[in-house]
Design a protein around this motif. Structure first.
Motif, PDB file in Angstrom:
ATOM      1  N   LEU A 135       0.868  -1.178   0.000  1.00  0.00           N
ATOM      2  CA  LEU A 135       0.000   0.000   0.000  1.00  0.00           C
ATOM      3  C   LEU A 135       0.899   1.220   0.000  1.00  0.00           C
ATOM      4  N   ILE A 136       0.755   2.094  -0.995  1.00  0.00           N
ATOM      5  CA  ILE A 136       1.629   3.263  -1.082  1.00  0.00           C
ATOM      6  C   ILE A 136       0.808   4.541  -1.104  1.00  0.00           C
ATOM      7  N   GLY A 137       1.435   5.634  -0.718  1.00  0.00           N
ATOM      8  CA  GLY A 137       0.773   6.933  -0.722  1.00  0.00           C
ATOM      9  C   GLY A 137       0.690   7.510  -2.123  1.00  0.00           C
ATOM     10  N   ARG A 138      -0.306   8.372  -2.324  1.00  0.00           N
ATOM     11  CA  ARG A 138      -0.522   8.975  -3.638  1.00  0.00           C
ATOM     12  C   ARG A 138       0.687   9.801  -4.094  1.00  0.00           C
ATOM     13  N   ASP A 139       1.309  10.546  -3.177  1.00  0.00           N
ATOM     14  CA  ASP A 139       2.465  11.357  -3.562  1.00  0.00           C
ATOM     15  C   ASP A 139       3.645  10.489  -3.979  1.00  0.00           C
ATOM     16  N   LEU A 140       3.838   9.375  -3.294  1.00  0.00           N
ATOM     17  CA  LEU A 140       4.916   8.459  -3.665  1.00  0.00           C
ATOM     18  C   LEU A 140       4.666   7.864  -5.041  1.00  0.00           C
ATOM     19  N   ALA A 141       3.427   7.483  -5.317  1.00  0.00           N
ATOM     20  CA  ALA A 141       3.076   6.942  -6.634  1.00  0.00           C
ATOM     21  C   ALA A 141       3.328   7.965  -7.726  1.00  0.00           C
ATOM     22  N   ASN A 142       2.956   9.215  -7.465  1.00  0.00           N
ATOM     23  CA  ASN A 142       3.172  10.270  -8.456  1.00  0.00           C
ATOM     24  C   ASN A 142       4.648  10.542  -8.674  1.00  0.00           C
ATOM     25  N   ARG A 143       5.430  10.471  -7.609  1.00  0.00           N
ATOM     26  CA  ARG A 143       6.861  10.769  -7.714  1.00  0.00           C
ATOM     27  C   ARG A 143       7.571   9.807  -8.661  1.00  0.00           C
ATOM     28  N   TYR A 144       7.237   8.521  -8.570  1.00  0.00           N
ATOM     29  CA  TYR A 144       7.942   7.521  -9.381  1.00  0.00           C
ATOM     30  C   TYR A 144       7.102   6.980 -10.542  1.00  0.00           C
ATOM     31  N   THR A 184       3.690   9.716   1.382  1.00  0.00           N
ATOM     32  CA  THR A 184       4.858   9.122   0.727  1.00  0.00           C
ATOM     33  C   THR A 184       5.285   7.823   1.414  1.00  0.00           C
ATOM     34  N   ASN A 185       4.412   7.235   2.212  1.00  0.00           N
ATOM     35  CA  ASN A 185       4.731   5.985   2.892  1.00  0.00           C
ATOM     36  C   ASN A 185       4.588   4.795   1.960  1.00  0.00           C
ATOM     37  N   PHE A 186       5.356   3.753   2.255  1.00  0.00           N
ATOM     38  CA  PHE A 186       5.300   2.474   1.542  1.00  0.00           C
ATOM     39  C   PHE A 186       5.055   1.403   2.599  1.00  0.00           C
ATOM     40  N   PHE A 187       3.811   0.906   2.670  1.00  0.00           N
ATOM     41  CA  PHE A 187       3.444  -0.110   3.649  1.00  0.00           C
ATOM     42  C   PHE A 187       3.382  -1.483   2.970  1.00  0.00           C
ATOM     43  N   LEU A 327       1.908  29.928  -4.315  1.00  0.00           N
ATOM     44  CA  LEU A 327       1.527  29.327  -5.596  1.00  0.00           C
ATOM     45  C   LEU A 327       2.426  28.149  -5.945  1.00  0.00           C
ATOM     46  N   LEU A 328       3.728  28.298  -5.738  1.00  0.00           N
ATOM     47  CA  LEU A 328       4.658  27.214  -6.059  1.00  0.00           C
ATOM     48  C   LEU A 328       4.385  25.973  -5.215  1.00  0.00           C
ATOM     49  N   VAL A 329       4.178  26.196  -3.922  1.00  0.00           N
ATOM     50  CA  VAL A 329       3.935  25.058  -3.028  1.00  0.00           C
ATOM     51  C   VAL A 329       2.587  24.408  -3.328  1.00  0.00           C
ATOM     52  N   SER A 330       1.558  25.210  -3.526  1.00  0.00           N
ATOM     53  CA  SER A 330       0.223  24.651  -3.765  1.00  0.00           C
ATOM     54  C   SER A 330       0.125  23.931  -5.099  1.00  0.00           C
ATOM     55  N   GLN A 331       0.980  24.290  -6.064  1.00  0.00           N
ATOM     56  CA  GLN A 331       0.970  23.617  -7.361  1.00  0.00           C
ATOM     57  C   GLN A 331       1.847  22.371  -7.375  1.00  0.00           C
ATOM     58  N   GLY A 332       2.414  22.036  -6.222  1.00  0.00           N
ATOM     59  CA  GLY A 332       3.206  20.814  -6.141  1.00  0.00           C
ATOM     60  C   GLY A 332       4.592  20.943  -6.726  1.00  0.00           C
ATOM     61  N   SER A 333       5.167  22.134  -6.732  1.00  0.00           N
ATOM     62  CA  SER A 333       6.482  22.324  -7.316  1.00  0.00           C
ATOM     63  C   SER A 333       7.591  21.651  -6.514  1.00  0.00           C
ATOM     64  N   PHE A 334       7.279  21.198  -5.308  1.00  0.00           N
ATOM     65  CA  PHE A 334       8.301  20.556  -4.485  1.00  0.00           C
ATOM     66  C   PHE A 334       7.963  19.088  -4.232  1.00  0.00           C
ATOM     67  N   ASN A 335       7.205  18.490  -5.127  1.00  0.00           N
ATOM     68  CA  ASN A 335       6.798  17.106  -4.933  1.00  0.00           C
ATOM     69  C   ASN A 335       7.968  16.145  -4.854  1.00  0.00           C
ATOM     70  N   ASN A 336       9.098  16.496  -5.468  1.00  0.00           N
ATOM     71  CA  ASN A 336      10.250  15.615  -5.444  1.00  0.00           C
ATOM     72  C   ASN A 336      11.153  15.862  -4.246  1.00  0.00           C
ATOM     73  N   ALA A 337      10.712  16.699  -3.336  1.00  0.00           N
ATOM     74  CA  ALA A 337      11.509  16.967  -2.142  1.00  0.00           C
ATOM     75  C   ALA A 337      11.509  15.733  -1.243  1.00  0.00           C
ATOM     76  N   PHE A 338      12.585  15.602  -0.452  1.00  0.00           N
ATOM     77  CA  PHE A 338      12.669  14.467   0.454  1.00  0.00           C
ATOM     78  C   PHE A 338      11.617  14.550   1.541  1.00  0.00           C
ATOM     79  N   LEU A 339      11.287  15.773   1.946  1.00  0.00           N
ATOM     80  CA  LEU A 339      10.294  15.952   2.995  1.00  0.00           C
ATOM     81  C   LEU A 339       8.910  15.618   2.465  1.00  0.00           C
ATOM     82  N   PRO A 340       8.132  14.805   3.172  1.00  0.00           N
ATOM     83  CA  PRO A 340       6.875  14.297   2.633  1.00  0.00           C
ATOM     84  C   PRO A 340       5.721  15.288   2.593  1.00  0.00           C
ATOM     85  N   VAL A 341       5.585  16.121   3.629  1.00  0.00           N
ATOM     86  CA  VAL A 341       4.457  17.044   3.708  1.00  0.00           C
ATOM     87  C   VAL A 341       4.992  18.451   3.453  1.00  0.00           C
ATOM     88  N   PHE A 342       4.668  19.000   2.303  1.00  0.00           N
ATOM     89  CA  PHE A 342       5.244  20.279   1.900  1.00  0.00           C
ATOM     90  C   PHE A 342       4.119  21.246   1.598  1.00  0.00           C
TER      91      PHE A 342
END
Length: 383
Positions: A135-144, A184-187, A327-342
């Motif tokens: 079971l993986i998080g939506r952000d993790l799925a989008n990242r890879y 961004t969890n991987f269970f 605007l940058l944060v809300s548009q997901g411009s940091f989705n590839n950041a190591f920190l999960p909740v941005f």
């Protein structure tokens, strides 16, 4: 608004100086917004911890495991309504740079403890039917770019499998949650983990416990720890918030560090530069201010004009800085950041606006008072 044209013309008197001052204010609040986002990323898990959840770990250290046999005793403890466990797996995907939270859990009991996690029923059913499922998080799925059915190899860093050094998982489900929950969890399933690891069978990392009466959480925690006192694996039970804070504290007091940096940035870049700009502006316009006083402009109006100039520069620079970062944060411009909740929270935006206005008024206060106390005779004689 009556003297807005005068205020605006005064700012345009030295265009380059005004532009550079606004640029400094802009950079100051871009840094403010970014650092507040970083602060939120480190503290969000702590802030949203469940008040009715406890976490039990080994008394010595989190890296020391606990027996799976403790689960029955925990569930039988008065005040406990549900319990589950999790084990930190570690692991990397493709290379060491691709690291994220990978945990072995009991699917049904763990997910039920976290109503924040939303899993489609058909995907949950598929996960329960596949021992190698994940079971993986939506952000993790989008990242890879992962999707349901993909087979994902995870390189072992802590727990080696009985054969080789790679664990293979099938993406069975993808969960969603609100912006404050880590996606961004991987269970993956504990039964598959326990059956196939090289050693450590029958051990778990920590327990998550739900209590029926949150005000009695400390009392219930003491009762749980008393059950396992003097055993080979004594426990330490605390609120989930304290448990998560322990994770955050491993890298230091991030919150205090960020606040200190923000204070230094705003004081040196914003306050000092803006105050110096306005002081120069008032000195250059000594004779003009004297003429305004001669024409009957009251002291309060003179003060208001100078403060309005400072405030206008601050609003333009600070507003652009905070707005662009939002605007940058809300548009997901940091989705590839190591920190999960941005995310940039509304509270931090509001505080930024108040800081912008407050510091602008402070920076303009001394020049404004200087202009107000200016004597007409002295000003005209000086020029």
């Amino acid at each position: 608004m009556k003297y807005f044209h005068l205020v605006w013309r005064n700012l345009l008197r030295r265009k380059f100086r005004t532009i550079f001052t606004i640029a400094v204010i802009f950079i100051s609040f871009v840094l403010y917004a970014f650092l507040m986002t970083i602060r939120t990323a480190f503290s969000m898990g702590v802030d949203v911890a469940g008040v009715d959840r406890l976490a039990m770990m080994h008394k010595v250290s989190l890296i020391q495991p606990l027996p799976i046999a403790y689960l029955r005793d925990i569930e039988a403890t008065p005040g406990v309504t549900a319990a589950s466990h999790a084990s930190w797996f570690g692991g990397t995907y493709q290379n060491t740079a691709n690291a994220f939270a990978v945990m072995a859990i009991d699917p049904q009991s763990y997910v039920s403890l976290y109503p924040e996690i939303r899993v489609p029923p058909d995907q949950m059913k598929a996960w329960l039917a596949d021992r190698q499922g994940a079971l993986i998080g939506r952000d993790l799925a989008n990242r890879y770019g992962w999707k349901i059915g993909d087979r994902i190899p995870i390189q072992a860093t802590i727990w080696r499998p009985k054969q080789g050094n790679t664990w293979d998982f099938n993406i069975s489900a993808i969960y969603d949650a609100d912006a404050t929950f880590d996606k961004t969890n991987f269970f993956f399933r504990y039964d598959y983990f326990d059956e196939n690891r090289l050693n450590g069978q029958g051990l778990v990392g920590w327990y998550v416990i739900k209590v029926n009466d949150p005000p009695r959480a400390a009392e219930i925690a003491r009762g749980l720890d008393a059950q396992f006192a003097n055993s080979s694996a004594e426990t330490k039970t605390s609120t989930e918030k304290a448990f998560l804070q322990g994770f955050v504290n491993q890298v230091g007091n991030i919150s205090a560090l960020v606040v200190a940096i923000v204070a230094a940035v705003l004081f040196t870049l914003f306050f000092l530069v803006t105050a110096n700009t306005m002081a120069q502006s008032v000195r250059e316009r000594t004779s003009e201010l004297a003429v305004l006083k001669t024409l009957g402009f009251p002291d309060l109006t003179i003060v208001s004009i100078v403060l309005a100039e400072t405030l206008l520069m601050a609003v333009i620079g600070g507003g652009l800085g905070i707005g662009i970062m939002w605007l940058l944060v809300s548009q997901g411009s940091f989705n590839n950041a190591f920190l999960p909740v941005f995310i940039l929270r509304g509270r931090d935006v509001a505080i930024g606006v108040l800081l912008c206005v407050g510091l602008a008024l402070l920076a303009g206060a001394v020049p404004a008072m200087t202009a107000m106390r200016l004597r007409i005779v002295d000003a005209l004689r000086r020029n």
